[in-house]
Design a protein around this motif. Sequence first.
Motif, PDB file in Angstrom:
ATOM      1  N   LEU A 160       7.862  49.614 -54.785  1.00 40.81           N
ATOM      2  CA  LEU A 160       7.182  50.799 -54.273  1.00 40.81           C
ATOM      3  C   LEU A 160       5.689  50.737 -54.608  1.00 40.81           C
ATOM      4  O   LEU A 160       4.852  51.219 -53.847  1.00 40.81           O
ATOM      5  CB  LEU A 160       7.809  52.055 -54.894  1.00 40.81           C
ATOM      6  N   CYS A 161       5.365  50.134 -55.748  1.00 42.26           N
ATOM      7  CA  CYS A 161       3.979  50.051 -56.211  1.00 42.26           C
ATOM      8  C   CYS A 161       3.603  48.589 -56.518  1.00 42.26           C
ATOM      9  O   CYS A 161       3.364  48.237 -57.685  1.00 42.26           O
ATOM     10  CB  CYS A 161       3.773  50.913 -57.453  1.00 42.26           C
ATOM     11  N   PRO A 162       3.551  47.716 -55.500  1.00 40.22           N
ATOM     12  CA  PRO A 162       3.297  46.294 -55.765  1.00 40.22           C
ATOM     13  C   PRO A 162       1.938  46.015 -56.383  1.00 40.22           C
ATOM     14  O   PRO A 162       1.768  45.010 -57.069  1.00 40.22           O
ATOM     15  CB  PRO A 162       3.421  45.651 -54.379  1.00 40.22           C
ATOM     16  N   GLU A 163       0.981  46.913 -56.153  1.00 40.57           N
ATOM     17  CA  GLU A 163      -0.341  46.719 -56.758  1.00 40.57           C
ATOM     18  C   GLU A 163      -0.310  46.898 -58.273  1.00 40.57           C
ATOM     19  O   GLU A 163      -1.260  46.521 -58.961  1.00 40.57           O
ATOM     20  CB  GLU A 163      -1.350  47.702 -56.147  1.00 40.57           C
ATOM     21  N   ASN A 164       0.768  47.478 -58.791  1.00 44.51           N
ATOM     22  CA  ASN A 164       0.884  47.714 -60.233  1.00 44.51           C
ATOM     23  C   ASN A 164       1.692  46.629 -60.946  1.00 44.51           C
ATOM     24  O   ASN A 164       1.989  46.771 -62.130  1.00 44.51           O
ATOM     25  CB  ASN A 164       1.550  49.072 -60.487  1.00 44.51           C
ATOM     26  N   VAL A 165       2.065  45.573 -60.225  1.00 42.83           N
ATOM     27  CA  VAL A 165       2.829  44.484 -60.832  1.00 42.83           C
ATOM     28  C   VAL A 165       1.880  43.348 -61.198  1.00 42.83           C
ATOM     29  O   VAL A 165       1.106  42.878 -60.367  1.00 42.83           O
ATOM     30  CB  VAL A 165       3.929  43.958 -59.889  1.00 42.83           C
ATOM     31  N   PHE A 166       1.932  42.933 -62.453  1.00 40.69           N
ATOM     32  CA  PHE A 166       1.092  41.833 -62.941  1.00 40.69           C
ATOM     33  C   PHE A 166       2.005  40.663 -63.298  1.00 40.69           C
ATOM     34  O   PHE A 166       2.954  40.816 -64.071  1.00 40.69           O
ATOM     35  CB  PHE A 166       0.286  42.262 -64.166  1.00 40.69           C
ATOM     36  N   PHE A 167       1.712  39.497 -62.721  1.00 34.74           N
ATOM     37  CA  PHE A 167       2.535  38.313 -62.941  1.00 34.74           C
ATOM     38  C   PHE A 167       1.897  37.397 -63.981  1.00 34.74           C
ATOM     39  O   PHE A 167       0.705  37.086 -63.909  1.00 34.74           O
ATOM     40  CB  PHE A 167       2.738  37.547 -61.634  1.00 34.74           C
ATOM     41  N   HIS A 168       2.707  36.971 -64.925  1.00 42.00           N
ATOM     42  CA  HIS A 168       2.290  36.018 -65.954  1.00 42.00           C
ATOM     43  C   HIS A 168       3.023  34.706 -65.660  1.00 42.00           C
ATOM     44  O   HIS A 168       4.247  34.616 -65.854  1.00 42.00           O
ATOM     45  CB  HIS A 168       2.658  36.538 -67.347  1.00 42.00           C
ATOM     46  N   PHE A 169       2.303  33.716 -65.158  1.00 42.50           N
ATOM     47  CA  PHE A 169       2.919  32.446 -64.788  1.00 42.50           C
ATOM     48  C   PHE A 169       2.768  31.432 -65.915  1.00 42.50           C
ATOM     49  O   PHE A 169       1.653  31.149 -66.372  1.00 42.50           O
ATOM     50  CB  PHE A 169       2.289  31.899 -63.508  1.00 42.50           C
ATOM     51  N   LEU A 170       3.887  30.904 -66.356  1.00 42.83           N
ATOM     52  CA  LEU A 170       3.900  29.894 -67.414  1.00 42.83           C
ATOM     53  C   LEU A 170       3.902  28.526 -66.742  1.00 42.83           C
ATOM     54  O   LEU A 170       4.818  28.203 -65.981  1.00 42.83           O
ATOM     55  CB  LEU A 170       5.134  30.073 -68.287  1.00 42.83           C
ATOM     56  N   VAL A 171       2.876  27.738 -66.995  1.00 48.06           N
ATOM     57  CA  VAL A 171       2.698  26.485 -66.269  1.00 48.06           C
ATOM     58  C   VAL A 171       2.442  25.324 -67.224  1.00 48.06           C
ATOM     59  O   VAL A 171       1.937  25.506 -68.336  1.00 48.06           O
ATOM     60  CB  VAL A 171       1.534  26.571 -65.258  1.00 48.06           C
ATOM     61  N   SER A 172       2.798  24.124 -66.779  1.00 49.63           N
ATOM     62  CA  SER A 172       2.395  22.907 -67.475  1.00 49.63           C
ATOM     63  C   SER A 172       1.466  22.072 -66.604  1.00 49.63           C
ATOM     64  O   SER A 172       1.030  21.008 -66.993  1.00 49.63           O
ATOM     65  CB  SER A 172       3.629  22.084 -67.882  1.00 49.63           C
ATOM     66  N   ASP A 173       1.199  22.570 -65.392  1.00 51.53           N
ATOM     67  CA  ASP A 173       0.260  21.931 -64.462  1.00 51.53           C
ATOM     68  C   ASP A 173      -0.630  23.026 -63.893  1.00 51.53           C
ATOM     69  O   ASP A 173      -0.178  23.862 -63.119  1.00 51.53           O
ATOM     70  CB  ASP A 173       1.035  21.225 -63.346  1.00 51.53           C
ATOM     71  N   THR A 174      -1.889  23.023 -64.270  1.00 50.19           N
ATOM     72  CA  THR A 174      -2.773  24.136 -63.897  1.00 50.19           C
ATOM     73  C   THR A 174      -3.167  24.110 -62.425  1.00 50.19           C
ATOM     74  O   THR A 174      -3.715  25.080 -61.922  1.00 50.19           O
ATOM     75  CB  THR A 174      -4.042  24.146 -64.777  1.00 50.19           C
ATOM     76  N   ASP A 175      -2.904  23.024 -61.711  1.00 51.80           N
ATOM     77  CA  ASP A 175      -3.188  22.993 -60.274  1.00 51.80           C
ATOM     78  C   ASP A 175      -2.377  24.053 -59.527  1.00 51.80           C
ATOM     79  O   ASP A 175      -2.754  24.477 -58.440  1.00 51.80           O
ATOM     80  CB  ASP A 175      -2.835  21.620 -59.690  1.00 51.80           C
ATOM     81  N   LEU A 176      -1.263  24.460 -60.099  1.00 49.06           N
ATOM     82  CA  LEU A 176      -0.383  25.418 -59.433  1.00 49.06           C
ATOM     83  C   LEU A 176      -1.057  26.766 -59.209  1.00 49.06           C
ATOM     84  O   LEU A 176      -0.698  27.502 -58.296  1.00 49.06           O
ATOM     85  CB  LEU A 176       0.891  25.604 -60.253  1.00 49.06           C
ATOM     86  N   GLU A 177      -2.027  27.074 -60.021  1.00 49.29           N
ATOM     87  CA  GLU A 177      -2.713  28.369 -59.887  1.00 49.29           C
ATOM     88  C   GLU A 177      -3.395  28.498 -58.532  1.00 49.29           C
ATOM     89  O   GLU A 177      -3.368  29.558 -57.906  1.00 49.29           O
ATOM     90  CB  GLU A 177      -3.738  28.518 -61.018  1.00 49.29           C
ATOM     91  N   THR A 178      -3.994  27.413 -58.065  1.00 46.67           N
ATOM     92  CA  THR A 178      -4.681  27.419 -56.774  1.00 46.67           C
ATOM     93  C   THR A 178      -3.694  27.660 -55.645  1.00 46.67           C
ATOM     94  O   THR A 178      -3.976  28.405 -54.700  1.00 46.67           O
ATOM     95  CB  THR A 178      -5.391  26.069 -56.554  1.00 46.67           C
ATOM     96  N   LEU A 179      -2.526  27.058 -55.744  1.00 43.80           N
ATOM     97  CA  LEU A 179      -1.517  27.222 -54.711  1.00 43.80           C
ATOM     98  C   LEU A 179      -1.022  28.666 -54.640  1.00 43.80           C
ATOM     99  O   LEU A 179      -0.851  29.224 -53.561  1.00 43.80           O
ATOM    100  CB  LEU A 179      -0.369  26.260 -54.990  1.00 43.80           C
ATOM    101  N   VAL A 180      -0.833  29.286 -55.804  1.00 44.09           N
ATOM    102  CA  VAL A 180      -0.397  30.685 -55.840  1.00 44.09           C
ATOM    103  C   VAL A 180      -1.462  31.581 -55.211  1.00 44.09           C
ATOM    104  O   VAL A 180      -1.153  32.475 -54.422  1.00 44.09           O
ATOM    105  CB  VAL A 180      -0.107  31.133 -57.286  1.00 44.09           C
ATOM    106  N   ARG A 181      -2.723  31.312 -55.525  1.00 46.90           N
ATOM    107  CA  ARG A 181      -3.809  32.141 -54.999  1.00 46.90           C
ATOM    108  C   ARG A 181      -3.892  32.052 -53.479  1.00 46.90           C
ATOM    109  O   ARG A 181      -4.162  33.053 -52.803  1.00 46.90           O
ATOM    110  CB  ARG A 181      -5.141  31.704 -55.636  1.00 46.90           C
TER     111      ARG A 181
END
Length: 347
Positions: free
Chosen positions: A96-117
């Motif tokens: 109902l309030c997706p703007e209030n959800v904050f995701f914490h992604f646990l990664v071992s490859d930081t390139d993944l951040e660009t793909l998520v964005r």
Amino acid sequence: MFLSKSFPPAEAIRSSHLHAYLRLPSYQVSSSTYSPLDRFSFRKASEFGNADKCRSTDHKITGVCDPSLVHVAITLDVEYLRGSIAAVHSILQHSLCPENVFFHFLVSDTDLETLVRSTFPQLKFKAYYFDPAIVRNLISSSVRQALEQPLNYARNYLADLLEPCVRRVIYLDSDLVVVDDIAKLWSTNLGSRTIGAPEYCHANFTKYFTSGFWSAERFSGTFKGRKPCYFNTGVMVIDLVKWRRVGYTKRIERWMEIQKTDRIYELGSLPPFLLVFAGRVAPIEHRWNQHGLGGDNVRGSCRGLHPGPVSLLHWSGSGKPWDRLDSRRPCPLDALWAPYDLYRHSH
């Protein structure tokens, strides 16, 4: 403040103009010419905005410490990336309030951040690098190689990885979809407990440990005075304040050290959680983890739903819906995962 009003999941699926989302400092993207991620391409997700019932739009979220946020932690790795993206997509669609959800992604490859964005341009998230070396010497061989991956153990370190101001987090596996408002799970009353999860007290608890464990009082005695039940660690609500205060990470590590010398269990990251928390879990409705849809840990055979309502579908086990769909040998319930898949096929 927690949401208490119940509503059909369909009411939460809405699309509207979004306000600027918070962007936190990024890791530097690797400049190497080839990455395993080159084989991944995802469609850009639709934009989602808060419903009118959400907190006043005059309230501007100021950062990860904002008290109005719902915190969700998920691992991101190349093997399960498609599942993680679908999980995030499902949460946004049914919130109902997706703007209030904050995701914490646990990664071992930081390139993944660009793909998520690029897939979720306005998502509130932060990537946390988890160094595999932290657990490499603690991991024992398991019944399935996938269970031995270091990132499976990142959940043990959430209290250290996340900002101290984050007092509670929902941890979710990558092989699931949420078909209800995540805020309902967030509002779980943990009482005096540190974690909450759906418990399965009819399951044969003894099978999660070896005969050597049960025959040695110094090990099996840990359950004395407790009524331990199986719970699946793929869906948990965690009180990080209590976790930090007690130091549960060290307790889990201690059992992993014992496992290296005494072989007290066969399954990867689950048994240490059972040893520390079983019988001390705040029970959550089973609707929040319809697990086992991936079959067993060897054959990955098709399974049906457990009786009762469904808020979360979990393909735990060796069969993953994206693999079965691609091989054109899906199980019936894999069709419930497919609508959240944003993977762009090359053909």
